[in-house]
Design an enzyme around this catalytic site. Structure first.
Site, PDB file in Angstrom:
ATOM      1  N   CYS A 112      43.858  23.732  69.808  1.00 47.78           N
ATOM      2  CA  CYS A 112      44.032  24.093  71.204  1.00 47.78           C
ATOM      3  C   CYS A 112      45.521  23.585  71.702  1.00 47.78           C
ATOM      4  O   CYS A 112      45.859  24.202  72.688  1.00 47.78           O
ATOM      5  CB  CYS A 112      43.102  23.558  72.019  1.00 47.78           C
ATOM      6  SG  CYS A 112      41.447  24.049  71.324  1.00 47.78           S
ATOM      7  N   HIS A 238      44.962  23.408  79.550  1.00 46.58           N
ATOM      8  CA  HIS A 238      44.013  23.790  78.556  1.00 46.58           C
ATOM      9  C   HIS A 238      42.791  24.416  79.245  1.00 46.58           C
ATOM     10  O   HIS A 238      42.138  23.496  79.632  1.00 46.58           O
ATOM     11  CB  HIS A 238      43.783  23.254  77.362  1.00 46.58           C
ATOM     12  CG  HIS A 238      42.890  23.671  76.417  1.00 46.58           C
ATOM     13  ND1 HIS A 238      42.800  24.937  75.856  1.00 46.58           N
ATOM     14  CD2 HIS A 238      41.808  23.041  75.711  1.00 46.58           C
ATOM     15  CE1 HIS A 238      41.637  25.018  75.155  1.00 46.58           C
ATOM     16  NE2 HIS A 238      41.425  23.976  74.991  1.00 46.58           N
ATOM     17  N   ASN A 268      37.035  29.336  76.451  1.00 45.97           N
ATOM     18  CA  ASN A 268      38.050  28.431  75.648  1.00 45.97           C
ATOM     19  C   ASN A 268      38.598  29.292  74.726  1.00 45.97           C
ATOM     20  O   ASN A 268      37.973  29.573  73.722  1.00 45.97           O
ATOM     21  CB  ASN A 268      37.419  27.238  75.182  1.00 45.97           C
ATOM     22  CG  ASN A 268      38.227  26.330  74.550  1.00 45.97           C
ATOM     23  OD1 ASN A 268      39.387  26.643  74.087  1.00 45.97           O
ATOM     24  ND2 ASN A 268      37.703  25.082  74.260  1.00 45.97           N
TER      25      ASN A 268
END
Length: 313
Positions: A112, A238, A268
């Site tokens: 990520c 994020h 996500n």
């Protein structure tokens, strides 16, 4: 030379999956998912839509926005954990599909945090003087590595892509500072399980790590740019979990209205998370030329990255 984002593009698949979808096979509810994660829906790519397909769509938009031809791209860096194949890379596939010449192309794996790592790599290549226009893509098809028997992770993940062209920008704009790091001792908390090829996450440990490191990395990046939290116009974390995001925002000292939230729409999306959020804020007119943005991500590795930039070409 000031180096930054010359062109931007984002892409999300058409298929919308709402929280109620999971109620039929998991012990969960729309209310619980929303309260615990902030997610209301996510986008999933179709079975015949690969990671490279999403990367291609976002790349076309970024190249057009940069006002250049695809032939002017002289390097491709793709941040992804979910390539079409172990090899060739998504970057190789993208190079051929975009009709770009035989330029350097590579995938970068930092989970990520990948978009941050790839942006900074591109910045260094441009500042070397050897490259002018580097296509950076953050893209993941997490739906293909999600364990739908695991209530704690099945609800979290979505698919999508974001792309930027990194090159020389006007004086005072572009990437002002950055902070990258990793801690391999935490690798056991978030990884792709070799037994089933699906994501495993120790949610409690990842939460503790993320809350601490997102705040630290953001503050360090802002300080390196000789700025303060008051100078920040938009905080783009994020989009992992609204509670992690809120904790990071508070540690940086940013008011709620200055934080980008797209986790409710996309879930996500790993390396695509931050560019998808930027795309949303551009559409809503919340990012303008000369705005100061702080981008921060964390991911498997464990890895992290934060970037301070002044928006504009």
């Amino acid at each position: 030379m000031d180096v930054g984002i010359k062109g931007f593009g984002a892409y999300a698949p058409e298929k919308v999956v709402e929280n109620t979808y999971f109620e039929s096979f998991l012990e969960t509810s729309d209310e619980w998912i929303s309260q615990m994660t902030g997610i209301k829906e996510r986008r999933w790519a179709g079975e015949d839509e690969e990671t490279s397909d999403m990367a291609y769509q976002a790349s076309l938009k970024a190249i057009e926005d940069a006002g250049i031809e695809a032939s002017e791209i002289d390097m491709i860096i793709v941040a992804t954990s979910t390539g079409d194949f172990p090899f060739p890379t998504v970057a190789n596939i993208l190079q051929e599909r975009l009709g770009i010449g035989k330029v350097a192309s590579m995938d970068q794996l930092a989970a990520c945090s990948g978009f941050m790592y790839s942006m900074i790599n591109a910045k260094q290549f441009v500042q070397s003087g050897d490259y002018k226009n580097i296509l950076v893509v953050g893209v993941d098809k997490l739906s293909k590595i999600t364990d739908f028997t695991d209530r704690s992770t099945a609800i979290l993940f979505g698919d999508g892509a974001g792309a930027v062209v990194i090159g020389e920008v006007s004086e005072g704009r572009g990437i002002l500072s950055y902070e990258l790091g990793s801690d391999g001792s935490g690798a056991k908390h978030l990884y792709l399980n070799p037994e089933n090829g699906k994501i495993f996450m120790n949610g409690r440990e990842v939460f503790k790590f993320a809350v601490r490191i997102m705040g630290e990395a953001s503050n360090n990046a802002v300080a390196k740019a000789n700025l303060t939290a008051d100078d920040v116009d938009m905080f783009v974390p994020h989009q992992a979990n609204i509670r992690i995001m809120e904790s990071a925002r508070e540690r940086l000292g940013i008011p709620k209205e200055k934080m980008s939230v797209s986790v409710d729409r996309f879930g996500n999306t790993s390396a695509a998370s931050i560019p998808l959020s930027i795309g949303q804020e551009l559409e809503n007119g919340r990012i303008k030329d000369d705005d100061v943005l702080v981008l921060v991500g964390f991911g498997g590795g464990l890895t992290w990255g934060a970037v301070t930039l002044r928006w504009g070409k």
